[in-house]
Design a protein around this motif. Structure first.
Motif, mmCIF file in Angstrom:
data_model
loop_
_atom_site.group_PDB
_atom_site.id
_atom_site.type_symbol
_atom_site.label_atom_id
_atom_site.label_comp_id
_atom_site.label_asym_id
_atom_site.label_seq_id
_atom_site.Cartn_x
_atom_site.Cartn_y
_atom_site.Cartn_z
ATOM 1 N N TRP A 292 -2.289 2.416 -6.695
ATOM 2 C CA TRP A 292 -2.024 3.244 -7.870
ATOM 3 C C TRP A 292 -1.989 4.702 -7.472
ATOM 4 O O TRP A 292 -1.073 5.409 -7.884
ATOM 5 C CB TRP A 292 -3.125 3.046 -8.915
ATOM 6 C CG TRP A 292 -3.032 1.744 -9.680
ATOM 7 C CD1 TRP A 292 -3.955 0.765 -9.688
ATOM 8 C CD2 TRP A 292 -2.012 1.399 -10.569
ATOM 9 N NE1 TRP A 292 -3.590 -0.254 -10.513
ATOM 10 C CE2 TRP A 292 -2.352 0.112 -11.075
ATOM 11 C CE3 TRP A 292 -0.790 2.009 -11.034
ATOM 12 C CZ2 TRP A 292 -1.561 -0.569 -11.999
ATOM 13 C CZ3 TRP A 292 -0.024 1.323 -11.941
ATOM 14 C CH2 TRP A 292 -0.400 0.026 -12.404
ATOM 15 N N ALA A 293 -2.981 5.142 -6.714
ATOM 16 C CA ALA A 293 -3.065 6.558 -6.319
ATOM 17 C C ALA A 293 -1.760 6.969 -5.660
ATOM 18 O O ALA A 293 -1.218 8.033 -5.973
ATOM 19 C CB ALA A 293 -4.238 6.742 -5.347
ATOM 20 N N GLN A 294 -1.225 6.043 -4.767
ATOM 21 C CA GLN A 294 0.022 6.385 -4.075
ATOM 22 C C GLN A 294 1.183 6.491 -5.040
ATOM 23 O O GLN A 294 2.032 7.374 -4.920
ATOM 24 C CB GLN A 294 0.337 5.304 -3.031
ATOM 25 C CG GLN A 294 -0.374 5.584 -1.702
ATOM 26 C CD GLN A 294 -0.084 4.486 -0.695
ATOM 27 O OE1 GLN A 294 -0.361 3.348 -0.994
ATOM 28 N NE2 GLN A 294 0.411 4.862 0.466
ATOM 29 N N VAL A 295 1.233 5.582 -6.035
ATOM 30 C CA VAL A 295 2.331 5.584 -7.006
ATOM 31 C C VAL A 295 2.324 6.894 -7.769
ATOM 32 O O VAL A 295 3.336 7.571 -7.884
ATOM 33 C CB VAL A 295 2.227 4.399 -7.988
ATOM 34 C CG1 VAL A 295 3.213 4.544 -9.115
ATOM 35 C CG2 VAL A 295 2.441 3.094 -7.237
ATOM 36 N N ILE A 296 1.178 7.264 -8.278
ATOM 37 C CA ILE A 296 1.096 8.487 -9.090
ATOM 38 C C ILE A 296 1.424 9.682 -8.239
ATOM 39 O O ILE A 296 2.080 10.614 -8.673
ATOM 40 C CB ILE A 296 -0.306 8.593 -9.742
ATOM 41 C CG1 ILE A 296 -0.434 7.432 -10.745
ATOM 42 C CG2 ILE A 296 -0.488 9.952 -10.432
ATOM 43 C CD1 ILE A 296 -1.863 7.216 -11.225
ATOM 44 N N ALA A 297 1.019 9.652 -6.960
ATOM 45 C CA ALA A 297 1.284 10.782 -6.080
ATOM 46 C C ALA A 297 2.786 11.034 -5.935
ATOM 47 O O ALA A 297 3.195 12.100 -5.501
ATOM 48 C CB ALA A 297 0.639 10.521 -4.713
ATOM 49 N N LEU A 298 3.596 10.017 -6.272
ATOM 50 C CA LEU A 298 5.054 10.210 -6.145
ATOM 51 C C LEU A 298 5.604 11.117 -7.226
ATOM 52 O O LEU A 298 6.643 11.734 -7.053
ATOM 53 C CB LEU A 298 5.762 8.853 -6.284
ATOM 54 C CG LEU A 298 5.846 7.939 -5.060
ATOM 55 C CD1 LEU A 298 6.486 6.629 -5.435
ATOM 56 C CD2 LEU A 298 6.594 8.588 -3.911
#
Length: 1652
Positions: A1604-1610
């Motif tokens: 999730w953290a990676q997705v939002i970081a996009l």
């Protein structure tokens, strides 16, 4: 009314009284005594009349008184009274009432009147009446009466003289007639012959009767008077002439010969008085020579005196005629004198009279015969007869010699005629004449034929010699000559005829007495002919030469002919030939050289030649019997005549006017031309009459003709003149008319004619042949007795020359021979019987060097024989017919005839078939007879195919002939013969006995196959430009090799068919297996021949002997198991032909046929099926198939790709080869091993690998776009199919074969991407091949590979669980094979391939993965997984790019396939990760990871980018990844880790791409970024949106927090992209940012444990 009837008597008395009254009245005044006497006479008469009953007798007694008044009346010398009295006296005389005394008184009274010169005529009349009415006047009275007449003859009065002469003649006659009457009265009283007196006193002839005495005295005195002596009896003669005396002598001698012959006294007078007198009187004629009367001669010679001479000759003629027998010696003298008188030195008139006398002799043949007997045949005698004939001849010759002396007789010839002799024969003079060397002698008609009517001998009134007209003597001599010949010949002919009658009578009642006299007669006749022939011939030839008159010529010729014929009858050869030669010479033109056939000019304008010729013909015609050796002469002359007249032989040898008269060589006058038909007619009749000759004469004739013909033959050598055909034509004609006895002359006749047939001169031999053939035809047509049918020897004799003609090399002769054979067949064909072999021999005696017209004619004959005469021919001839028909097939002059003769052989075989029963019986009868003969001679029976029964031998001969024709150099003949032979064996073979079949198979069929194979393999490969003439040859037949190929095909097929249809029969022969092997060997060598036609046909024959029916199209297939597989079906073995029982020869033909025909439908007896299904046979067939397959599919070795291989088998061949297997397999499956399967595989593989020649490809290859299999490929699959099905239903142990089948199929599947190589040959792709170049084209293997793949899939579906399949790693192999098309994907030759590969993979996996999981523990599938992973990888991430022209729809379809694969992974693999090796799962995840990101193709237009990015695929990969990443079913932490790691990699990558894009966008300013980068950013944006979708669908607890953290970081990065200028990127950005709204929510309150 008779003088003695009462009325006559009454009238007489009245008349007498009247006369007496008249007398008394006349004398009343002057002569009273007379008156008184008359009156008393009246009284006397009345008294007699009153008193007597017989008045006439009484009157006669008293006649002296009664006559007295009249005598006194005469004495008055008063004319009136005298006349009255004489009349009355005559009346008394006429009533015969004058007594002797009265007669004497009357004579005395008449004498006085005579002396007084009164009433002379009346006197003569009275004397005559007195002497003629009664015989009372005798002796002296008679003598006085005769003298009275003589005296009156010499008065001054002419009338009296003549009357007296007549009276004298009559009186002399009366005297002799009285004597004859007296003799008649006394003839029954036999006189004692008086003693022969010497030279007694001439006056006392005491022995004679009164009348005889008177006659004697009278004749004696006549002789005295002629001799100028005083008479003894005729007292009172005052004068007398010799001429009159001679006349009287002649008349007495002529009229009363019997008197002189019967009375010695008279004979004596003849000898002693008449003959010397004649000789004496002749003397002046003998001594006198014309022209010698010169004054200087010492004693002047008395000149001949015509009247006496002529009368003497008359007397001589009479003497000779009547008294020859009495006066032999004297006649000799007379005849010699006569001959002398003909001498040229004698006066002309003397010669004329002499020749008249000779003529008189000539008309008396019996007299001439006597001369011959009396003189010519006596030793020391003059040859009188010969002299007469010779003298006549010399006389005639002398007349042609013109004398130069000036005597008037010679010079009074008509000079007009002499100077212009050439006009004879023209129209100016029509007088008949002789002309010889300028002397022209007219010919008069002197007498009727056969009578010597003289002219000058009758000139009794002439005193001076008359002038003799020109030609008179010639004419008489000519008549004499003719009469002589005519008389002699007719006399002898009559005698001969009588003799023949006698002979006939003698045969009837034998009696030897007559024979002797006949031979004597013969001697006389022969002597006569011998004596006269020379003279006759000389004279007649001269006359013939000189004659200008047709009638005369005719007479001369007739004479010559008669003499020749007579000589012939008497057997006098020399004179016969001499006369015939004379006629022959006269028949030909003068100076015509007999030796040379054509002198420069043969001028035949003389009708005389023609006349002679007609005579010659007549001679030959009527007297052929006696000609003997003279035939030679006659025929030679006729030949010359025919030559000159230009007659040509016509039908039957008759001569007809042939040519228009040729130029100067022959000049024919119109007269001759009109005679031509007559002559040719007589010529024909002449030879027709040869039928009446006896055998010996006929032989003479034939011999003469033959030698004449030989001369003509000799002359015709080296000489191009027209030859003489006369003899040949006449031999023919003679033969034709003598048919009834032809045997006796046949050999010499035909022997000679056959020699003529060999002659180099065409015209000559043409006629020789015409003659021979006409004779043969006539001989056969003639109704002989006994008929020919019963006289075999004669028939063969007649036919033999026909056979001999075959030895002649000249074509025209053979043509003639064959034409006549044709005619003989048409007319006598039904009755030839034993002559057939001869006739057939002639027909069959043909050679190739003879020219086609001959062969054509001969063939017509043969056709006629076959169509019409086979039933009438003896069966022994049938084999000859077969041989002859065969020889026509083999001749190479005329192809059509060869072909037709093969048709005839078929007709003959049909005839054998229909009449088998009868032929068999007849042949067996003959065979028995021959066998018996052979045994008697102790020799073996010599017959072709001997041990076989004769009827079978006939068939074998027929087959053998056809067999020879099957290897003829001409293709058409071979073809026709082959078809006929096999049809015949098929149609009629049932008639043969079983052992005979053995010969048929080995000696006929296999022998033929060997020959054909040998010829085919050695045949020339040179191209044949044209087939003779302008016939074009099709390219498939333009070399000898190709033509032989056709023959090989036909032969092999025929033999195979026989093996098939007669299988049951052949299997009963002992060596069937051996035969089968031989046949298979032939099939194999043919199949391996380098000729596609042969090889294909060989396989067809192979199919046939295996009894394979051609496969039926699917729709029409029966529904049984085998057919459903598409395998060819075997004919039910039960229907195979074969007899129901072994046959014995004794069955009737009908039974045999029915039994065969039924047998076709019967099942063989139980237990015999095994024989049919004999394994050995099938395995032998399998071996053949295997060898054939191996050799034909083995790729060529060596050579570079440019070398053209020697031979590449054709598709149809390979197809057929492969199609054989399924059927064959049915029979060998029980023993079919793995090794065999391997062998099969090699062959199938080889077969499929073989390329096609580009020129054949349009016919075999489907157009490239159609996905169709070639027949070969279908057959290959069918073969495998059959195997697989057999394994399927077969026992367990067969199943080990499955993997091998898979292996084979998979090899085929590879072909889709990697077509097989055929040796080192370069093949072009079909699309690039140019059809006109001889290149090799690789087949389109795609359909085949695809079909194979389908089969694999099906088969795998069925067999996946089989132990062998599992153990042999079949699944792995399938996947391994599929890797190739899957990896190539767009690089595949056909797009369908990879699609099929994918679908097949999916199907196989759906079947196989469960099996693999099931056997996971056994580790049998371990090696399969890596293969599978590689396959997925190669396919999903193919190195090949899609073609530029792929449409978007296509692309989407392709993407859907990729998606299917991913779905398979997600359904069939990943869920069962527990049974699957980890490495494999890892590889799969890595693949999905790769697919979810990087799948774009770099060649899209901007507009297509969104479609072409395989979004769907990425999406599915992503989803699958996510699905398995977030799935709560993750069995091990390790797996979960894999998916999480994959996710984070994906997100990080997206972040990097976005950042780089933003930076580049800024830097580029207004320039658009590279297309690839734009595409990449779009893809990343799409992946982000996909990820957001996946996260949404996943259970929140399945997602790791770091994710999730990676997705939002996009998100911030996405926001930064908003400034981009590309609209595509913008729209993708929108889609990517949209899902983030789901994350935008107020922060959740902290959880109780204090964490945020």
């Amino acid at each position: 009314m008779s003088t003695s009837s009462p009325e006559a008597v009454k009238k007489l008395l009245e008349n007498m009284q009247t006369d007496l009254r008249s007398l008394s009245m006349e004398c009343k005044k002057k002569f009273p005594p007379v008156k008184e006497a008359a009156e008393s006479g009246i009284v006397k008469i009345k008294t007699i009349a009153a008193r007597n009953s017989d008045i006439l007798a009484t009157l006669k007694e008293n006649s002296s008184e009664v006559v007295q008044p009249f005598l006194m009346g005469c004495g008055t010398k008063e004319p009136k009274i005298t006349q009255l009295c004489l009349a009355a006296i005559q009346r008394l005389m006429s009533h015969e009432v004058v007594s002797e005394a009265a007669a004497g008184n009357i004579i005395n009274m008449l004498w006085q009147l005579m002396e007084n010169g009164l009433e002379e005529l009346k006197l003569l009349q009275t004397v005559l009446v007195l002497l003629t009415t009664n015989t009372v006047v005798h002796d002296q009275v008679l003598s006085k009466a005769i003298v009275l007449c003589f005296r009156l003859h010499f008065t001054k009065d002419n009338i009296t003289n003549n009357t007296a002469a007549a009276t004298v003649r009559q009186v002399v006659t009366v005297v002799f007639e009285r004597m004859v009457a007296e003799d008649e009265r006394f003839k029954d009283i036999v006189d004692q012959p008086p003693p022969v007196q010497g030279n007694t006193n001439r006056r006392s002839v005491s022995t004679l009767r009164p009348s005889a005495k008177d006659a004697y005295m009278l004749f004696q005195d006549l002789c005295q008077l002629v001799n100028a002596d005083a008479p003894y009896w005729l007292v009172g003669m005052t004068e007398m002439t010799r001429t009159f005396g001679l006349e009287l002598l002649e008349s007495v001698l002529n009229d009363f010969p019997r008197v002189f012959l019967q009375h010695q006294e008279f004979s004596f007078l003849l000898k002693e008085r008449v003959c010397p007198l004649v000789i004496k009187l002749f003397s002046p004629n003998i001594k006198f020579r014309q022209g010698n009367s010169s004054a200087a001669s010492p004693a002047p010679v008395e000149k001949p005196y015509f009247p006496i001479c002529m009368r003497l000759l008359r007397v001589v003629s009479v003497l000779i005629k009547h008294f020859y027998s009495l006066l032999v010696t004297e006649c000799e003298i007379f005849l010699s004198l006569l001959v002398k008188f003909l001498d040229g030195e004698k006066p002309q008139w003397l010669r004329a009279v002499a020749v008249e006398s000779v003529h008189r002799l000539c008309v008396q043949p019996h007299l001439l015969r006597s001369f011959c007997l009396s003189y010519d045949m006596k030793q020391h005698s003059t040859k009188v007869f010969r002299d007469i004939v010779n003298a006549l001849g010399s006389f005639i010759q002398s007349l042609f010699i013109v004398l130069n002396t000036g005597n008037p007789a010679a010079t009074n010839t008509s000079t007009g005629f002499c100077s212009n002799p050439t006009l004879t024969g023209g129209s100016l003079t029509t007088q008949a004449a002789f002309e010889y060397r300028g002397t022209w002698i007219p010919l008069m008609t002197v007498s009727v034929q056969g009578s010597a009517k003289a002219t000058y001998l009758e000139m009794l009134d002439k005193v001076e010699p008359p002038s003799i007209p020109e030609g008179y003597a010639m004419s008489v001599a000519f008549s004499a000559l003719l009469d002589l010949v005519r008389g002699i010949t007719s006399m002898i002919e009559r005698a001969l005829a009588k003799e023949e009658e006698e002979a006939v009578r003698r045969e009837a009642n034998p009696d030897q007495n007559t024979h002797v006299s006949l031979s004597g007669a013969h001697l006389v006749w022969e002597e006569m002919v011998s004596a006269c022939w020379c003279g006759l011939l000389a004279a007649l030839s001269l006359l013939l030469d000189a004659s200008t008159d047709e009638t005369a010529t005719e007479s001369i010729l007739k004479a010559e002919l008669n003499v020749a014929a007579l000589c012939g009858r008497l057997g006098l050869v020399t004179p016969r030939d001499a006369f015939i030669t004379a006629i022959c010479k006269a028949s030909l033109p003068p100076h015509y050289a007999l030796t040379v056939l054509s002198s420069n000019t043969a001028n035949l304008n003389k009708a005389k030649n023609i006349q002679c010729m007609r005579t010659l013909l007549n001679l030959a015609h009527c007297h052929g019997v006696v000609l003997g050796t003279s035939w030679q002469l006659v025929l030679a002359t006729l030949q010359h005549l025919v030559w000159i007249l230009g007659l040509k032989p016509g039908v039957g040898g008759a001569l007809k006017p042939g040519r228009a008269v040729e130029g100067p060589s022959t000049v024919l006058t119109t007269a001759v031309m009109t005679d031509l038909p007559v002559i040719s007619n007589i010529l024909s009749r002449l030879f027709e009459s040869s039928q009446y000759l006896d055998d010996v004469s006929l032989h003479h004739l034939i011999n003469a003709l033959c030698s004449l013909s030989l001369e003509a033959v000799e002359m015709a050598y080296g000489n191009n003149k027209e030859p003489s055909l006369f003899a040949v034509a006449k031999l023919l004609e003679t033969g034709l008319v003598n048919m009834d006895r032809i045997e006796i002359l046949w050999r010499p006749l035909t022997g000679h004619l056959l020699e003529v047939c060999q002659h180099p001169n065409a015209r000559m031999r043409e006629w020789g042949a015409e003659a021979v053939t006409s004779l043969i035809k006539a001989g056969l047509a003639y109704k002989h007795n006994p008929p020919l049918a019963q006289n075999q020897r004669l028939q063969l004799l007649l036919l033999n020359p026909l056979k001999e003609l075959s030895n002649v090399l000249h074509a025209d002769i053979r043509q003639k021979q064959l034409e006549s054979v044709l005619q003989i067949l048409q007319s006598q064909g039904d009755s030839l019987g034993p002559g057939w072999p001869l006739v057939l021999g002639v027909i069959g005696a043909i050679r190739n060097d003879q020219g086609e017209s001959l062969i054509r004619t001969a063939f017509q004959c043969l056709q006629l024989v076959v169509t019409d005469f086979l039933p009438t021919m003896p069966c022994a001839g049938l084999q000859i017919v077969v041989d002859v028909a065969g020889s026509f097939g083999l001749q190479n002059q005329e192809l059509n005839i060869s072909l037709t003769s093969i048709g005839l052989l078929w007709n003959i075989s049909d005839y054998f078939f229909q009449r088998g029963e009868a032929i068999t019986q007849e042949l067996e009868r003959e065979e028995a007879a021959l066998q018996k003969q052979a045994q008697e001679k102790g020799e073996p029976l010599n017959r072709p195919f001997h041990p076989a029964p004769p009827f079978d031998c006939l068939w074998l001969c027929l087959y053998a002939k056809l067999g020879q024709l099957c290897v003829d150099p001409r293709p058409a003949v071979r073809k026709s013969a082959g078809q006929t032979m096999f049809s015949t064996i098929a149609a009629h073979g049932t008639l043969l006995q079983q052992p005979t079949w053995h010969i048929v198979v080995w000696k006929v069929l296999f022998h033929l196959l060997d020959c054909v194979r040998k010829s085919s393999t050695t045949a020339d490969k040179e191209k044949i430009e044209s087939g003779g003439g302008n016939i074009l040859i099709h390219h498939s037949r333009d070399t000898a090799e190709k033509q032989w190929a056709e023959t090989w095909v036909l032969t092999l097929a025929g033999v195979a068919r026989i093996f098939n249809t007669r299988r049951y029969l052949l299997q009963q022969l002992g060596d069937y297996f051996k035969a089968w092997e031989v046949l298979l060997d032939h099939i194999q060598s043919a199949a391996l021949s380098k000729n596609s036609e042969v090889s294909l046909a060989a396989l067809k024959s192979f199919q046939e002997i295996l009894q394979i029916a051609t496969p039926v199209k699917d729709s029409a297939m029966p529904n049984d198991a085998l057919a459903a597989m598409g395998a060819p079906v075997l004919i039910d073995p039960l229907s195979a032909p074969g007899p129901g029982r072994p046959l014995l020869r004794s069955d009737s033909m009908l039974e045999r046929l029915t039994s065969y025909n039924c047998a076709e439908l019967q099942a063989p007896p139980p237990g015999e099926e095994s024989a049919l299904e004999d394994a050995a046979l099938w395995w032998s067939a399998w071996n053949t198939w295997y060898r054939t397959g191996t050799d034909s599919t083995r790729p060529p070795s060596g050579g570079t790709g440019t070398d053209r291989p020697s031979f590449v088998p054709s598709q149809p061949f390979l197809t057929a080869l492969v199609q054989i297997f399924p059927a064959l397999y049915q029979h060998i499956k029980t023993g079919f091993s793995m090794e065999d399967l391997r062998k099969l595989g090699v062959i199938l593989h080889g077969a499929v690998s073989i390329p096609i020649s580009s020129d054949a490809s349009p016919f075999i290859l489907p157009s490239y776009t159609e996905a169709v299999l070639t027949s070969l490929q279908e057959a290959v699959l069918t073969a495998l199919d059959v195997l697989q099905k057999a394994i399927c239903v077969g026992p367990e142990n067969l199943q080990v074969m499955y993997p091998a089948i898979f292996e084979q199929l998979l090899l085929f599947v590879e072909f889709s991407c990697k077509p097989p190589q055929y040796g080192k040959m370069e093949t072009k792709h079909v699309a690039n091949a140019k059809y006109n170049q001889a290149e090799w084209v690789a087949l389109n293997y795609v359909p085949f590979a695809e079909r194979s793949l389908e089969v694999v899939v099906d088969l795998y579906h069925k067999t996946a669980c089989h132990k062998a399949v599992i153990n042999e790693k079949v699944l792995q192999n399938i996947i391994k094979t599929l890797r190739m098309p899957l990896g190539l994907k767009y690089g595949c030759p056909s797009e369908s391939t990879w699609k099929l590969a994918v679908s097949s993979l999916l199907k196989v996996l759906s079947t196989g993965l469960p099996v693999a999981r099931q056997h996971a523990s056994s580790r049998k599938f371990d090696t399969m997984w890596p293969e599978l992973a590689n396959a997925f990888k190669d396919f999903l991430f193919t190195k090949s790019t899609p073609p530029d022209n792929v449409s978007i729809q296509e692309f989407q379809k392709n993407e859907a396939i990729d998606v299917e694969v991913v779905q398979l992974i997600s359904t069939e693999i990943l869920p069962f990760a527990i049974f699957i090796p980890k490495d494999f799962v890892g590889q799969i995840m890595a693949m999905l990871n790769k697919g979810s990101i990087h799948s774009q193709s770099s060649s899209f237009t901007e507009a297509e980018v969104d479609v072409r990015m395989r979004e769907e695929f990425s999406k599915v990969c992503f989803e699958t990844l996510l699905q398995f990443s977030f799935s709560n079913k993750v069995s091990t932490p390790q797996e979960g880790y894999i998916s999480r790691m994959a996710l984070s990699v994906l997100l990080k990558r997206s972040q990097d791409v976005l950042r780089r894009y933003v930076d580049d966008e800024r830097l580029s300013g207004r320039c658009p970024l590279p297309r690839q980068q734009v595409t990449e950013i779009i893809f990343v944006l799409k992946a982000i949106s996909t990820l957001m979708d996946s996260l949404k669908k996943t259970q929140p607890e399945n997602v790791d927090g770091t994710t999730w953290a990676q997705v939002i970081a996009l998100y911030p990065t996405l926001v930064e992209c908003i400034t981009c200028s590309s609209s595509e990127v913008s729209s993708a950005l929108k889609e990517a940012m949209g899902p983030f709204k789901d994350f935008m929510q107020p922060p959740v309150s902290r959880v109780p444990n204090g964490e945020s």
